[in-house]
Every structure is written in C-alpha cells, then in structure tokens.
Design an enzyme around this catalytic site. Structure first.
Site, PDB file in Angstrom:
ATOM      1  N   CYS B  79      16.205 -41.363 -31.832  1.00  0.00           N
ATOM      2  CA  CYS B  79      16.516 -42.194 -30.661  1.00  0.00           C
ATOM      3  C   CYS B  79      16.214 -41.442 -29.363  1.00  0.00           C
ATOM      4  O   CYS B  79      15.062 -41.187 -29.067  1.00  0.00           O
ATOM      5  CB  CYS B  79      17.964 -42.685 -30.743  1.00  0.00           C
ATOM      6  SG  CYS B  79      18.322 -44.058 -29.640  1.00  0.00           S
ATOM      7  N   HIS B 167      17.651 -45.649 -36.212  1.00  0.00           N
ATOM      8  CA  HIS B 167      18.669 -44.722 -36.700  1.00  0.00           C
ATOM      9  C   HIS B 167      18.647 -44.629 -38.229  1.00  0.00           C
ATOM     10  O   HIS B 167      19.056 -45.561 -38.906  1.00  0.00           O
ATOM     11  CB  HIS B 167      20.044 -45.134 -36.192  1.00  0.00           C
ATOM     12  CG  HIS B 167      20.209 -44.886 -34.727  1.00  0.00           C
ATOM     13  ND1 HIS B 167      20.553 -43.657 -34.212  1.00  0.00           N
ATOM     14  CD2 HIS B 167      20.016 -45.693 -33.651  1.00  0.00           C
ATOM     15  CE1 HIS B 167      20.582 -43.711 -32.890  1.00  0.00           C
ATOM     16  NE2 HIS B 167      20.258 -44.947 -32.529  1.00  0.00           N
ATOM     17  N   GLU B 169      20.498 -42.661 -39.829  1.00  0.00           N
ATOM     18  CA  GLU B 169      21.810 -42.183 -40.257  1.00  0.00           C
ATOM     19  C   GLU B 169      22.848 -43.287 -40.409  1.00  0.00           C
ATOM     20  O   GLU B 169      23.961 -43.029 -40.822  1.00  0.00           O
ATOM     21  CB  GLU B 169      22.314 -41.105 -39.284  1.00  0.00           C
ATOM     22  CG  GLU B 169      22.666 -41.590 -37.867  1.00  0.00           C
ATOM     23  CD  GLU B 169      21.463 -41.673 -36.910  1.00  0.00           C
ATOM     24  OE1 GLU B 169      20.358 -41.989 -37.386  1.00  0.00           O
ATOM     25  OE2 GLU B 169      21.653 -41.454 -35.709  1.00  0.00           O
TER      26      GLU B 169
END
Lengths: 393, 189
Positions: B79, B167, B169
C-alpha cells in the site's frame, strides 16, 4: 506501544495453551500482592480476559459490570449468568444516569465516545479503589488499539496507547493481556479456558453498547426504538445458517433529502431513487478516519442485497464523502426514524463484507420493526469495511 | 528465518506479523528510523501501509529510502510502502481517479515469482487514495493492474524489491497468503 510479538508463541501459529500459561504468569507478576479489578460486558473479549485473570488470581480478582443504560434487553441478567458459570461473582453498578449526563447535547460520534470513556474510567476507578484494587485488567484486543491509535475511532478501552497515564488520571495500573490477539484467536482461547461455547461464539457487542448504534444525539425515545429493533433483528438474523459473524440494528433520524441526480442515476438507474440522510457515520478510507454521509438507495425492484453490493463503489465514485450506502427495504411517508440493519462476515473485524441476507428475511424484519409507528424507513447496509466500519460510530 | 515488519501506522501492519507467524516465519515490529546496520542478518523486509501521501514529504519514512536503495535482502512494500517504492524507482504517485476501498479484482500482467500460481486474476482488498503510475523513466516492471488502479503490483528492475497496492495480509484477500509465501520463498534463496 505494546505490540511486539514475544515469548514462546512468537513465531508460530497461535497456541491457546502456551498463550494462557504465559499470560497467567504475567498477570501474577504484575498484580503481585495486591488485588485487581476487571470490568466485563459479557462480550467474548472481556469474559475470556476475566477467565484468564481468575485463573491467575483466584479471589484476588473483583469483577464489575457497568449498567451504562446502553445495554440490550435482559443483558445484565445474561452477563451475570455467564460470569457465575465461570465461578466469578459479578458486582453490578447501576450508573446509567452518569452516562446519560456525560452525553448531554453531544451528537458527534467522537465526542460521544470520548465522553463515554471518561465516565467509564471515572466510575470504574471509584469502584475499584473502594474494593482496594490498584490494578485494572481489561480485555483490549488488537483492533481496539489499532483503530484508536490510527485515529479511526476512540475505543473506550484504550488509554496507554494514547499516552494516558492511568495511575495519575484514574488511580490504577493497567494490564491488557490480550493486546496481540484478534477475535478469532480470542474465541479459540475461550474454548481452551472452558468458557461455554455459546459465550465463546457470542457475537461482538461494543463496550459503549447501543450508544454507538444510536446515531447522532442519544435520546430516550431513540434508545427505546433501538432496543426493540435490536431484539427483532437479532431474532431473525440468528436463524440464518450459518449465522452471520455480527448482526444488529442501528437507529437514526429519518430526514431523507434528495441526493444528487448523478448519484441516483449511476447507482440505481432511471427507475430508482437515492437520498442522503442527515446523520453522519464512521468509516475508514485509505487507513484514515472518515466521518461522512449515508446514502439510501431504492432501485425500484425487489432485489436481494447481494445483487446490489456493487452499488457502493458507484455511489462513492460520484461522491467521495459518502461512507455508507443503504438499501431501502421498506419505507412510508410518516414515522420520523430510520432503522438500519447491519450484518457482516469477517475473520478478524479488520476487514468485513456485508452478509448476503435474503430479501425475504429483511422484509420480515422491516414489517415487525414498522409495527412501531415511529419508524418510517428500514434499510440494509450494503457497505464493506473499508470504506465503512462495522459499527456506525 | 526472520522477516521484520516496518510499521507506518496503517490499520493492517500488525496483521502482517500475524500472517508471517502463521506461515512459520519469525517477525518483529520495527520503526522507519531503523538503520540498515540494525537489520543485519535478516532474510527479508516487509513495509506496511499508512495514512499519508508520499507527496507530502519523505520525513515520516525515516531511513526507508536508503534501505530500499541499498538492501541486500528482498523487500516487499504494501500500500503506502508500494507507493514509496514506486516513487523511489522513478514512477509518479498521483491521486487515484477512482479510489479503491474494499473489494477489487487484480489482473496479472506478469507473474514473476511473487504472483506465481495465483491465476490470471484474483479478488483482493485495497484501501487507498493515491496510486503509482509509470513515467517512461521508471525502473520497475508492472506485474498487475485493476480497473481502478494502473499499478497493483510492481518489481524493481534487477533486484528482488516488490510492491503491492492491495493488502495481502487481510483475510478478504484469499490469495494473500500464497503471495506472502512466494515472497518468503524469494527470501529463502
């Protein structure tokens, strides 16, 4: 900020047994010869934290329940039952007047949350000192401090991560054993600690309770409507299989005003309608707090919400200030209040998507909620997190 | 095996450590002021997201520009850190035409090692206002794009420095773990 991964657990998948062992020792060391207090809301985080602290401290732990006035119907009784089943006597503090007093005249979401936090720790600090406790243990988990430190919203249970010295401000030392965990890990810890499965699976309920679902200024009338709507929404949506990860009702003034024509056109086409609500709600966009408008759309067809999840992008690309897009399920031209149904699927509550609740279920909810003549609009929240948060404030 | 995570204040920084732990990799939180000397012996580095713009000054990035330039270990920027890498490698960072919040569909242009095995397109979650664009002078290749974002993933020319705008994660990016595993494999060599 305390958030390093350390200890024997540090470098592998979460193991509840070694986590509990490590934390029990840490709690004993921290409390020493003294006594500790914990406030539990009956939610899974604080209940698990109480079970863990009880394992470490036995009867040197005093357990409080603050009846803030923002609880659901029958909540105090239910929470009492949960704690008793864990062998923990619960002291109930009737403090709703003090919370209402602190909120007087406040409509802004952050002002409400900060006022709640101030009353919460003042009341709890007094009660803990009266019991001779100099330590407060609380079940703050990772999303709480991440959202608070990131400026998304002030969670009532986050102090030290903001640099507040709890000893001088409220007269206790603070210990937060669950800081590194997410909700799914807390649930696994709950099962390991022998917490009953229905409690371990209980859907999250925020510390400030219904206050953050009573959008804008809190009044007794709105709280009354919200409690009734909450019972209806929880009753209907809990029957879905599998039940959603979190589902609830919120209430706001129904002061619909016409939205920009472009929004209506791009979101719901020529046959549809779109309105702004006056109240603002909380969101998170690009890691930043957003506090913006809610748009209600009515596509003019009886679509299932899942067919309309894409509409949120369309609306937000037309008006970047919008944080939530709501599907009108049922409306009429009298009432005065809007009830919003929110339901999400998520692992850890850091990101979430709306549940594809069938239209028929929402229609049933709307009919029941609208038996109260004060409700003029029932909506379903179509927005994921991000750009919205799960709760409205 | 150790891959520290640089925290830049974003909502999902802590989730990166969780994701690494779950695939058996040691991690710790480090701050942007950490120096290359402090990082001796690590196998790779992941830099997280945050709430500001690289166009508002580089002060908050501490030593990260130097680390990206001189690292002898693989680096993955997510990001905001993807945007930092893009800018350092000659790209430009601009306000996105259509910001992405939540679900997006990422189309793979070039798999490289980092996107190996994830398919031609996949669902990912993103949350950003700015985006990286090419300038013609950039020293990276574009590995993936989406309808709203022109550079969803990039790789530096000639070094194992990667950036992803989405993302990996978060739980809502189903292929995220696989992409992290791919990065860990790059670090293993």
């Amino acid at each position: 900020m305390v958030c390093t991964i350390s200890g024997p657990n540090g470098n592998q998948a979460f193991d509840p047994a070694s986590f509990a062992e490590e934390k029990v020792a840490e709690i004993r060391r921290f409390v020493g010869e003294g006594k500790a207090a914990i406030a539990t809301s009956g939610g899974v985080d604080s209940t698990v934290c109480a079970a863990l602290a009880h394992r470490a401290l036995g009867d040197k732990l005093v357990c409080f329940f603050l009846d803030t006035g923002f609880m659901r119907e029958g909540e105090a009784k239910e929470v009492g039952g949960i704690l008793t089943s864990l062998g923990l006597p619960l002291r109930v503090l009737q403090v709703s007047d003090r919370f209402m007093e602190g909120l007087k005249g406040k409509a802004d979401a952050e002002s409400k949350r900060i006022a709640f936090r101030q009353t919460f720790y003042t009341v709890l600090g007094e009660a803990a000192r009266a019991e001779g406790c100099d330590v407060l243990i609380q079940g703050t988990i990772a999303p709480d401090w991440i959202e608070t430190a990131g400026g998304i919203k002030t969670q009532h249970n986050v102090l030290e991560q903001l640099g507040v010295d709890t000893r001088s401000a409220f007269g206790f030392r603070l210990l937060e054993p669950l800081l590194d965990l997410y909700k799914d890990q807390v649930r696994r810890l709950a099962v390991f600690l022998g917490v009953d499965l229905p409690v371990a699976q209980r859907q999250p309920f925020p510390g400030p309770g219904l206050m953050v679902r009573c959008i804008g200024e809190v009044t007794r009338e709105k709280m009354d409507l919200l409690r009734k709507a909450t019972r209806i929404v929880e009753g209907e949506l809990s029957k879905l299989s599998p039940p959603p990860k979190q589902y609830f009702a919120a209430v706001a003034e129904d002061d619909r005003r016409g939205a920009d024509e472009r929004i209506a056109r791009s979101a719901v086409g020529a046959s549809g309608k779109a309105w702004y609500l006056g109240a603002r709600a909380t969101g998170v966009k690009g890691d930043e707090r957003a506090y913006g408008r809610m748009v209600v759309v009515d596509p003019g067809t009886l679509s299932d919400p899942a067919e309309l999840f894409w509409v949120t992008d369309k609306v937000i690309h037309e008006d970047w200030g919008v944080v939530r897009v709501l599907l009108s399920v049922k409306e009429r031209d009298h009432g005065g209040y809007a009830v919003i149904v929110r339901s999400v699927e998520t692992r850890d509550f850091m990101t979430a998507k709306p549940t594809p609740v069938p239209r028929a279920v929402l229609e049933r909810v709307a009919s029941s909620v609208m038996e109260d003549e004060r409700v003029g609009l029932v909506c379903y929240d179509l927005t994921s997190k991000p750009p919205a948060t799960v709760e409205f404030e | 095996m150790e891959i520290p995570v640089v925290f830049l204040g974003g909502q999902y920084n802590h989730l990166i450590m969780r994701a690494l732990r779950e695939i058996g990799v040691s991690s710790r939180r480090i701050m942007p002021k950490t120096t290359l000397e402090d990082l001796k012996g690590i196998d790779g580095l992941i830099m997280g997201g945050g709430a500001y713009s690289v166009n508002d000054g580089m002060g908050r990035f501490g030593r990260l520009p130097e680390i990206v330039e001189r690292a002898d270990f693989p680096v993955l920027g997510i990001c905001l850190s993807h945007q930092l890498i893009g800018k350092l490698l000659g790209g430009e960072v601009v306000k996105g035409r259509k910001p992405e919040y939540g679900k997006t569909v990422v189309r793979v242009i070039e798999e490289d090692e980092i996107l190996a095995g994830v398919g031609k397109e996949f669902v990912a979650w993103a949350s950003h206002n700015d985006e990286v664009i090419r300038t013609g002078r950039e020293r990276f290749s574009v590995l993936a794009e989406s309808d709203c974002c022109r550079v969803e993933a990039l790789k530096a020319a000639g070094s194992p420095i990667y950036g992803v705008q989405f993302h990996v994660e978060v739980a809502e990016t189903p292929k995220g773990t696989e992409i992290l595993r791919n990065f860990v494999n790059v670090c293993r060599r």
